[in-house]
Design an enzyme around this catalytic site. Sequence first.
Site, mmCIF file in Angstrom:
data_model
loop_
_atom_site.group_PDB
_atom_site.id
_atom_site.type_symbol
_atom_site.label_atom_id
_atom_site.label_comp_id
_atom_site.label_asym_id
_atom_site.label_seq_id
_atom_site.Cartn_x
_atom_site.Cartn_y
_atom_site.Cartn_z
ATOM 1 N N GLU A 1 0.836 -1.198 0.000
ATOM 2 C CA GLU A 1 0.000 0.000 0.000
ATOM 3 C C GLU A 1 0.877 1.257 0.000
ATOM 4 O OE1 GLU A 1 -2.151 -0.736 3.540
ATOM 5 O OE2 GLU A 1 -3.079 -2.562 2.783
ATOM 6 N N LEU B 1 -6.006 -1.353 -0.285
ATOM 7 C CA LEU B 1 -5.857 -1.563 1.160
ATOM 8 C C LEU B 1 -6.515 -2.900 1.513
ATOM 9 C CD1 LEU B 1 -6.708 2.010 2.498
ATOM 10 C CD2 LEU B 1 -4.509 1.091 1.780
ATOM 11 N N GLU C 1 -4.865 -6.484 2.890
ATOM 12 C CA GLU C 1 -3.687 -7.300 3.191
ATOM 13 C C GLU C 1 -3.844 -8.758 2.774
ATOM 14 O OE1 GLU C 1 -3.240 -3.595 5.343
ATOM 15 O OE2 GLU C 1 -4.919 -5.016 5.238
ATOM 16 N N GLN D 1 1.988 -2.165 6.040
ATOM 17 C CA GLN D 1 2.354 -0.848 6.578
ATOM 18 C C GLN D 1 2.780 -0.896 8.041
ATOM 19 O OE1 GLN D 1 -0.670 2.102 5.754
ATOM 20 N NE2 GLN D 1 0.255 2.545 3.770
ATOM 21 N N PHE D 2 2.056 -1.654 8.864
ATOM 22 C CA PHE D 2 2.401 -1.843 10.270
ATOM 23 C C PHE D 2 2.085 -3.280 10.641
ATOM 24 C CE2 PHE D 2 1.676 2.700 10.036
ATOM 25 C CZ PHE D 2 2.691 3.232 10.828
ATOM 26 N N ILE E 1 -1.118 -6.858 9.933
ATOM 27 C CA ILE E 1 -0.653 -8.068 9.242
ATOM 28 C C ILE E 1 -1.599 -9.251 9.409
ATOM 29 C CG2 ILE E 1 0.708 -9.237 11.054
ATOM 30 C CD1 ILE E 1 3.031 -9.343 9.008
ATOM 31 N N HIS F 1 -0.480 0.040 15.854
ATOM 32 C CA HIS F 1 0.735 0.452 15.166
ATOM 33 C C HIS F 1 2.007 0.075 15.938
ATOM 34 C CE1 HIS F 1 -2.297 2.864 13.163
ATOM 35 N NE2 HIS F 1 -1.417 3.223 12.245
#
Length: 325
Positions: free
Chosen positions: A29, A58, A60, A82-83, A87, A129
């Site tokens: 992303e 967006l 995953e 991204q974080f 995941i 995050h």
Amino acid sequence: MKDMTLIDAVNHALFDAMAEDENVVLLGEDIGANGGVFRATEGLQAEFGRERVIDTPLAESLICGMAIGLAAQGMKPVVEIQFMGFIYAAFDQFLCHAGRMRNRTRGRLTCPMVLRAPYGGGIHAPEHHSESTEAIFAHLPGIRVVIPSSPGRAYGLLLAAIRDPDPVVFLEPKRIYRLQTESVDNNGQALPLDVCFTLREGADVTLISWGAMLYETLQAADQLAERNISAEVIDLASIKPIDKTTILSSIAKTGRCVIVSEAARSGGVASEIAAIIAEEGLMTLLAPVIRVSGYDTIMPLAKMEKYYMPSVAQIITAVNKVMEF
């Protein structure tokens, strides 16, 4: 040789891997024009084009599933999540397909993909995050889990992960993305997977850690040296599989061990290391193994984060305790 931060080293490793092998493609992303949320892929789409540095929706699960399909057909996808807190939507794909591909096809197909994600706390981020749940992936058969702790190791280990024929989860400690610079020889040479790195020799106690917590662990070792306590510092680096030989050899020398991890305490990688020492190195111990870790709570938001993360003082207190035996 170039002075690099850890995030620079990731970028250089991706560049060199893509320049070396046209089958290496990046998916994620905002990794294209924006260069990723932390700029790990900055400049790569301009260099290699949109067909090799692919901005995805967006989604995953979609990203991971698409990467598994590409890997099964001979490509080498490197996925950015991204974080780490995002995941888990990809977990089903990774567990049910990526980790089982070699076994399911009796070696006919492999899954040479890398799942990259920034992980860990310490940057005052919002919820989801600041996860440190590497133990979840370490429990999965069929995959490797790798966590670098310095620019040089980030460069060499990421190259090795991309070249590996099986799936690798590559977790990047974002707290130290830009904390320090190091002279890195970006000559395309990979570092070995599945081994620990001994960062400091010592005789009195073994300190084992990984990722960002190596920063506090090395600081603690410096302060302990001022008190005439000689600490050997080991960077675990390979969370799965664990290099038992290096760890047990160090324990046989020092007789004491403190394991430092920012993850929640129960069921973590630190517990696995302690179990290995208990099963195979018990008779060389002079004191119980002590874990310095996070807590069995959700990572608190920014104002309370510093109370969750292990500190230099906590590491020194644990060492003092094992030295009393």
